[in-house]
Design a protein around this motif. Structure first.
Motif, short mmCIF file in Angstrom:
data_model
loop_
_atom_site.label_atom_id
_atom_site.label_comp_id
_atom_site.label_asym_id
_atom_site.label_seq_id
_atom_site.Cartn_x
_atom_site.Cartn_y
_atom_site.Cartn_z
N THR A 91 0.83 -1.21 0.00
CA THR A 91 0.00 0.00 0.00
C THR A 91 0.86 1.26 0.00
O THR A 91 0.35 2.36 -0.12
N GLU B 246 4.62 -0.42 3.82
CA GLU B 246 3.31 -0.77 4.33
C GLU B 246 2.63 -1.71 3.35
O GLU B 246 2.71 -1.52 2.15
N LYS C 123 -0.98 -4.51 2.83
CA LYS C 123 -2.30 -4.96 3.29
C LYS C 123 -2.37 -6.45 3.07
O LYS C 123 -2.24 -6.92 1.94
N VAL D 246 -3.77 -3.69 7.54
CA VAL D 246 -2.59 -2.94 7.12
C VAL D 246 -1.47 -3.18 8.13
O VAL D 246 -1.69 -3.08 9.34
#
Length: 158
Positions: free
Chosen positions: A103, A112, A114, A119
């Motif tokens: 993400t 980051e 998901k 997340v």
């Protein structure tokens, strides 16, 4: 309705027993042993109600003492035994091998992803590889709350 209330007042042990069964059944939904310890307290309250039906204050006191004692003395030991048993995988460990999507850009130090609708902080398994936002990833390991990931569309180099 009044007859039912009179019966429960005269047979308070049954109420304690129903409470113990309800808590034990609800434990099957959580599996963290908390409700089971509370059920043990309700069960001991029911035993006291069976032996000394008129002493409601003693029933409540014994139930509370038992529940608190089992929560703080027995539960940690039981959880440790369960977690140390062969084949046990926590819900966090089960995320290893899962696929997800970046993400944000992922480097060897930050990023980051998901995974399974959640997340997570992430870093690249290979610090020399940068994973662009939107790329599909696979989780290689878990370090605290940071996932070590690798893009699924590239061959593993390390």
């Amino acid at each position: 309705m009044n007859d039912l209330m009179d019966w429960f007042r005269d047979n308070l042990w049954a109420g304690w027993g129903l409470l113990a069964m309800a808590l034990a059944a609800a434990e099957l939904l959580t599996l963290d042993l908390t409700l089971l310890m509370l059920a043990a307290g309700a069960l001991t309250g029911g035993v006291v109600a069976l032996v000394l039906p008129g002493l409601v204050w003693l029933q409540i006191t014994v139930a509370l003492i038992t529940a608190v004692a089992t929560l703080f003395l027995l539960r940690p030991t039981l959880l440790a035994k369960v977690r140390a048993s062969k084949g046990y995988r926590s819900s966090l460990d089960s995320i290893v091998g899962s696929k997800g999507r970046a993400t944000a850009m992922i480097t060897g130090h930050s990023g980051e992803v998901k995974v399974e609708g959640q997340v997570w902080e992430a870093r690249s398994f290979d610090p020399t590889i940068t994973i662009e936002e939107g790329e599909e990833i696979e989780v290689f390991s878990l370090d605290g709350v940071t996932l070590s990931v690798y893009p699924t569309n590239r061959p593993l180099t390390q």
